[in-house]
Design an enzyme around this catalytic site. Sequence first.
Site, short mmCIF file in Angstrom:
data_model
loop_
_atom_site.label_atom_id
_atom_site.label_comp_id
_atom_site.label_asym_id
_atom_site.label_seq_id
_atom_site.Cartn_x
_atom_site.Cartn_y
_atom_site.Cartn_z
CB THR A 484 -0.94 0.07 1.27
OG1 THR A 484 0.14 0.17 2.51
CG2 THR A 484 -1.62 -1.33 1.27
CB CYS A 485 -0.23 4.82 -0.98
SG CYS A 485 -0.15 4.37 -2.73
CG ASP A 486 0.05 3.77 6.01
OD1 ASP A 486 0.81 4.72 6.40
OD2 ASP A 486 -0.90 3.36 6.70
#
Lengths: 536, 536
Positions: A484-486
């Site tokens: 994910t982008c996190d």
Amino acid sequence: MSRKKKFTDTTIHELSVADNNDKDDCVGDINMDEKNNIQRTHRFEVDHLKIFFEQEMGAREVDYGETMAGIVRQFAAELSEEETDTPFYMVNLSHFARQYLRWNHYLSRIRPFYAVKSNPNGFIIRVLNELGAGFDCASVEELDVVRDQCGSNFDCASNIIYAHPCKPVSQIHRFRNAGVQFTVVDNKDELKKISVYWPEAKVLLRLRPDDAHSLNPLSSKFGASEHDCIEMLRLGRKLNIDLIGCTFHVGSRCCDAQIYAESIRMARRIFDVACSNEFGYKFQLLDIGGGFMGHHSEEPTLPKVAALINNTLNSLFPENEGVRLMSEPGRYFSSSGMTLVCRIIGRRIVTQSRLNQEILSSPHSLSPYSGDDTDSDANSIEQDEDDAVGGVCDDQPLPALAPLPAFSWAQQTYVTTPKIMWMSDKKNIYYINDGIYGTFNAIIFDQKTFITHYLRMSSPTEDNEKDISGKNEKHFKSVIFGPTCDSLDCVAHAIDLPVLNNGDILWFPDVGSYTCSSASNFNGFKTTKYVLFWNK
Amino acid sequence: MSRKKKFTDTTIHELSVADNNDKDDCVGDINMDEKNNIQRTHRFEVDHLKIFFEQEMGAREVDYGETMAGIVRQFAAELSEEETDTPFYMVNLSHFARQYLRWNHYLSRIRPFYAVKSNPNGFIIRVLNELGAGFDCASVEELDVVRDQCGSNFDCASNIIYAHPCKPVSQIHRFRNAGVQFTVVDNKDELKKISVYWPEAKVLLRLRPDDAHSLNPLSSKFGASEHDCIEMLRLGRKLNIDLIGCTFHVGSRCCDAQIYAESIRMARRIFDVACSNEFGYKFQLLDIGGGFMGHHSEEPTLPKVAALINNTLNSLFPENEGVRLMSEPGRYFSSSGMTLVCRIIGRRIVTQSRLNQEILSSPHSLSPYSGDDTDSDANSIEQDEDDAVGGVCDDQPLPALAPLPAFSWAQQTYVTTPKIMWMSDKKNIYYINDGIYGTFNAIIFDQKTFITHYLRMSSPTEDNEKDISGKNEKHFKSVIFGPTCDSLDCVAHAIDLPVLNNGDILWFPDVGSYTCSSASNFNGFKTTKYVLFWNK
């Protein structure tokens, strides 16, 4: 290396690495000592399930002696090009069957009701139903999946317990309409609810054991004290509730088997009070809950726990008394039956030789790195780490990067936050296709330690330096990020790995419990592919 | 009470309570000062969307002045009996529209591409598409939901950016086949991947800003240093990649607006290097990413951030240069547009008066509580707390509970673990129908502080004691558990609430971002019901 897992408060984000030739890692998921021992006494044969596994469930047979690494390689090689960067689970159906047979061997008096929450996938429910287990369902969704998987002849009355002490009324209706009859209660408000919405239910009192020695204690949330139980017995009489026994849960992964014995003693006391003249109940069912380990090598092992439980039961609930016994194991069945196979889908390599090579071959040599780094020892990542901040803080600005008066800001930033800027710079970074919002949520929610194995699907490149002996690949501190982008989606902050390539595999055994069941699809990523196999 | 949220390291599991008559809690989700100010200048009217909201999306209009508490009561009263214990979200469609208009007012040069990950529900995508926003998609699943919601005429080329720096090859194929043309890259491996699998892509270099002042920094995971950028410019030339600009992300909820200005300066430097004779690129797109707050009252507010961004852009990227500007706000749009409405589905009340009442009315008075507790002041929960352990450690065993020689264990357990046994005993406990595996996952993954409001759906009972003034209900330390069987599923460990009943409501505003998007359905519980409304 040992596959024994450590569960401590400090294990969050801690991983161990095993390479792909770890011969101890048998599909049977039993360590060698115990396996030899078991083979001497009984083999927990599952051959008779061949047709069920293969024709009804579409599983493939693999050789018993094959290592998990070999099976991962075999399955990964067969994926179509489109599937290669899709993560998947390998599911060993025979593991679930062996665990059932093993349970029956060691705890023959106690019928297991599988805790569906630990892994609600249809394949495990079908195997356990085929063998005769019941099911512990805590919600309508779990009830529905069990009924879907077990077919139209499935009898909810005898095979399901609605084992949630606090039930929404709408869900009570659904369980009642499905013909479920067993449930649990641990407070008086709930008894009143039962008396209104499910008056014919057969109700177990959920006791509160001392679960301080469990890795996931539950007593802060559920369970009644002995005093509460007396109050409930009284209220139950008044409301004409069919109280039929006791249940308790020693907490998930109970490290001290004595708690089972102590809880059974507590149950005995409640049985005696309930059946006394004052209350006149006919208690007939004792549910010893869950808390059993998921891996054969974890202490206390099933044989040890079983010996203590059996002794206590035979003393306090002898067979001729006729009290029926049940339990609610979850991870015991599901944990070691699944392996996660991930791919490296992105990377950021900072080994010294690579850095040197790129800088030396570069016509654009005005980088702030150029002074120090080209002099570095190509084999010394440690030296590189020592030199790094100095290199960046070099006072020589890079002309091409300084068209604006504001350039001094860049230096200042590097100086004021060198740790943040460089901690990740000094490690190789890999991005894989499952992460903390997916399977690895168990790092947070289940305090799980994952064992990392790697499997090279490409040839080693010039990045793969040898150690001093010249034989083994050098390992580097590495970070493994999820897809994910996190930035919180980090599977491992510092793990030793050789230089791997995009497309190489990282795989993780024993991921069957509290992983997929509590994974989200945040950012659109979720492992949903399952490959089934079995072995004799 | 103030609705301003505090975001600190210590806010995990910290909640504030607001009662149901909090008049400040307007549907508009703008505090009064700012609202008056805005109304003086511009009202961000959304009246023209009435037909779209009502006929196409099925939303109901509510009065602008209505409090959120009033709306919650209104919607809850209309639920069928079966739905009453199902949690749901109330969605204010006009909030998303107002936020879009507000963005265009303050940052008119910058087109927002909504970060779908923050909340991938169709309703927000449709509203923002209707108004003209683009979309930041990081996965095929997000791409698919945007295309599904935006209809057959939707142009992926101009309206979607594939904004993930590390892309699985299979997903590259899908974005490419959908006609998407913009993407981002922050390392050389990825550039090579692009050159093989997506050679015509228009690529932005993702820079690594100093995001130490953001609450969720991203720089440890993504972003290239200025040095890396030069390397990528060189490699991009060699591989004939169509590099067209820069992007950066200052980190989620950026507390220091200066970082935008500094990052824009960094981008300007890269633009200048890229467009220099050495590289000869024609950079034409700057993407300033996300990091904007989700609530109007959070600092820095949009007007403040916008002023700084606009000044910097007008200086470094003046309009006549023709560089196109875009951004990737997520929570800015989604956060305040949703409210979660939960029900109490179970409870365990320990207020003193209730305890006394039950013990006094009990014919079975041999409880270890009986000595101390019947003498306690019925109005003093504090006194009860002081006496509790003493009461339990009373040496008088309860005859009915001591049929076995092992009884001494029970006392010992209480003595050795009084805190564990009594911490929960001394608080009222409520079980609600959403929890830490659902909406409240944001406590863990997004460091979110939830504001708790309660709404009584039943008449107060004798449990509801008054404070000294006799006017207000007394509040008690309470625990709020989520609906699953896991004790970790605790929403609040110690929150002051009056005595509430099963069926009463707890509701939580501002839950639109990073809540449902990262919720799992562990144990079969997940909030999936959405009720849409809008206001002028």
